[in-house]
Motif scaffolding. Structure first.
Motif, PDB file in Angstrom:
ATOM      1  N   UNK A   1      -3.488   4.458   8.045  1.00 59.85           N
ATOM      2  CA  UNK A   1      -4.490   4.241   6.995  1.00 59.85           C
ATOM      3  C   UNK A   1      -3.900   3.387   5.877  1.00 59.85           C
TER       4      UNK A   1
ATOM      5  N   UNK B   1      -4.158  -0.146   6.867  1.00 56.32           N
ATOM      6  CA  UNK B   1      -5.515  -0.717   6.777  1.00 56.32           C
ATOM      7  C   UNK B   1      -5.854  -1.162   5.361  1.00 56.32           C
ATOM      8  N   UNK B   2      -5.159  -0.586   4.374  1.00 57.25           N
ATOM      9  CA  UNK B   2      -5.477  -0.972   2.989  1.00 57.25           C
ATOM     10  C   UNK B   2      -5.145  -2.433   2.716  1.00 57.25           C
TER      11      UNK B   2
ATOM     12  N   UNK C   1       0.859  -1.189   0.000  1.00 53.45           N
ATOM     13  CA  UNK C   1       0.000   0.000   0.000  1.00 53.45           C
ATOM     14  C   UNK C   1       0.888   1.230   0.000  1.00 53.45           C
TER      15      UNK C   1
END
Lengths: 329, 329
Positions: free
Chosen positions: A249, A252-253, A144
């Protein structure tokens, strides 16, 4: 003497490190050379730095004793897809006197392996850029971000530096007295913390100072944010919090909610005892309370361990990891 | 025939427009030429476009009848500070047969004057870039943003394009099926809306497609966001809302709360009937309920009006504005 020697290389943008290790844990040699990222420096230059680091690590080792090697570097996939780049690395390997094969892995995998022996987990790296990667059976799986400063690198050193300048420009637009962080950024960019009678003139000087250099050099300002945050400067603290949220974040991907596998933090902004590392740990602990949080350590030793674990006599890779890879300070 | 003729020029990055107007409102001629921003095109090239537009506007006018002129252009301050640039513009002016003096103003002032005759107010421009400026006595006073794509231009066409690509990359990182906007961005950048079996490969193709071109060309993707927002696409609507909030935030940097002076909206993203223009109007009306909201119109005519209002016989500049500057469509 045993011939159970492995070598590992951690090729980064600013330095290349090599380690020659015995499977019993003895460090036979280490080497260091200049930055060797083939994407930014070209494969020939990268191979030359690789050779310099290798020769230093092998100064007291008969290279024919080396059984296996791993090179960790950013843009590994691109190197492997480029016959000329691959040939340059093959030549450096042979010129160091090495007869064994070697494998090339992404620097993110090496950073991960420098923090844990667990085959599955996640690594989050924040330095000049930022990337998160899922590791499955000690291979990089999904990643990510890592999309570069123009489109990605959210929460990276580049991001912190750019946002610090943006805050300064906002202060100047408002004709507010710049805060403590903004004054430091101003002094770093223009040589003086003073604002002109027309703040717009200072803003233009700031923009010109930044745009004269390659954009990625905004990352040079990140240490100012880190230092100011340590002193409790409110703007710096807010930027650190936002960067930590952006980095989390990115994780979290690719990482399921509640996953229990370890998360390794790597890169200059997350391996030291920095406010960003603290903020990222808090974010990650909140989202993945069951996940051990580790810090990346000796990349060259981790690369050597990745090479060693495929040898037939290695039956307990985790025990070997404890022998070969020193825990992060 | 009267010799009450004024000329105005609006020099933009993509086109240069000229107008020759009589003080009674008669349009004597207009001209159009290529982009002439001296900062991006060089002063010589800008002056050549200026001359071409001027000659077209003056095709049916004796240039010795012209009493005054104004050139509006981005980077006006830089031009005036550069003797060579100023000399190139002087030559173009003389080559057009003009004997009167001319003044140079920023394009933001000309955009403002194309929307209102009020001497005090605010102009907000969003096209490829974004800037807000306070106008006092028809002079640009303080400005906010306009700091360029690397450090500013929040809410601009560049910003919309970059954020649309970032949303696409986030979808690809998550291995989510890209949304409607993301698919259009993907097709525009790679020629196909299809995602590879390894979404990372598609992400790398996207990053390469963007980084092959100058960063500012990300603004080319802004119309995709506008179109998708018109159709109610949720990601596009969210980006439009965020852009509108950023543009309004730039205005707050220089405009007091509750100020009643007019606000003029300019630039390609705010002059049409676009979702961004609607969202910006809503933001501005919320913060400045007493301020008339105007739209920028004919910049060349506004420049001519700025030139005319300093003539001794002009006693009612607002009435002259109504004669010379057509209201925005």
């Amino acid at each position: 003497m045993s011939d159970n020697v492995v070598v590992g290389l951690d090729v980064g943008g600013t330095s290349t490190r090599a380690a020659a290790l015995c499977l019993d844990g003895e460090r036979l040699g280490t080497g260091r050379a200049g930055g060797g990222n083939p994407t930014s420096h070209g494969a020939e230059r990268a191979a030359a730095e690789l050779l310099a680091a290798l020769l230093a690590a092998l100064a007291d080792v008969d290279p024919t004793r080396v059984r296996a090697g791993v090179i960790g570097l950013a843009g590994a996939g691109r190197l492997l897809a480029d016959p000329q780049g691959r040939a340059a690395f093959d030549r450096a390997w042979a010129d160091a006197g090495l007869r064994c094969p070697y494998a090339v892995h992404g620097d993110a995998l090496v950073a991960y392996a420098s923090g844990t022996a667990a085959p599955d987990g996640t690594v989050l790296i924040a330095g000049t850029g930022a990337i998160a990667a899922e590791v499955r059976d000690l291979r990089l799986d999904r990643t990510a971000d890592g999309h570069g400063w123009l489109l990605g690198d959210a929460g990276s050193g580049f991001w912190l530096g750019r946002e610090a300048v943006r805050q300064l420009l906002s202060d100047l637009d408002r004709a507010d007295t710049p805060g403590a962080l903004a004054r430091r950024v101003l002094a770093e960019l223009t040589g003086s913390p003073e604002v002109a009678a027309r703040p717009r003139a200072t803003a233009e000087t700031v923009v010109q100072a930044v745009t004269r250099r390659p954009p990625v050099e905004l990352a040079r300002l990140a240490p100012l944010v880190v230092t100011a945050a340590r002193e409790g400067e409110p703007t710096a603290l807010a930027l650190i919090r936002e960067a930590a949220a952006l980095l989390a974040e990115s994780v979290t991907r690719i990482r399921p909610a509640g996953a229990p596998e370890p998360i390794v933090l790597g890169g200059g902004l997350l391996t030291g005892d920095t406010p960003l590392a603290d903020a990222v740990r808090a974010e990650l602990a909140h989202r993945w309370p069951d996940a051990p949080l580790r810090t990346a350590g000796d990349g060259a030793a981790a690369a050597a361990w990745l090479a060693a674990r495929d040898l037939p006599e290695v039956t307990d890779p985790a025990a070997l990891h404890a022998l070969l890879v020193p825990p992060a300070a």
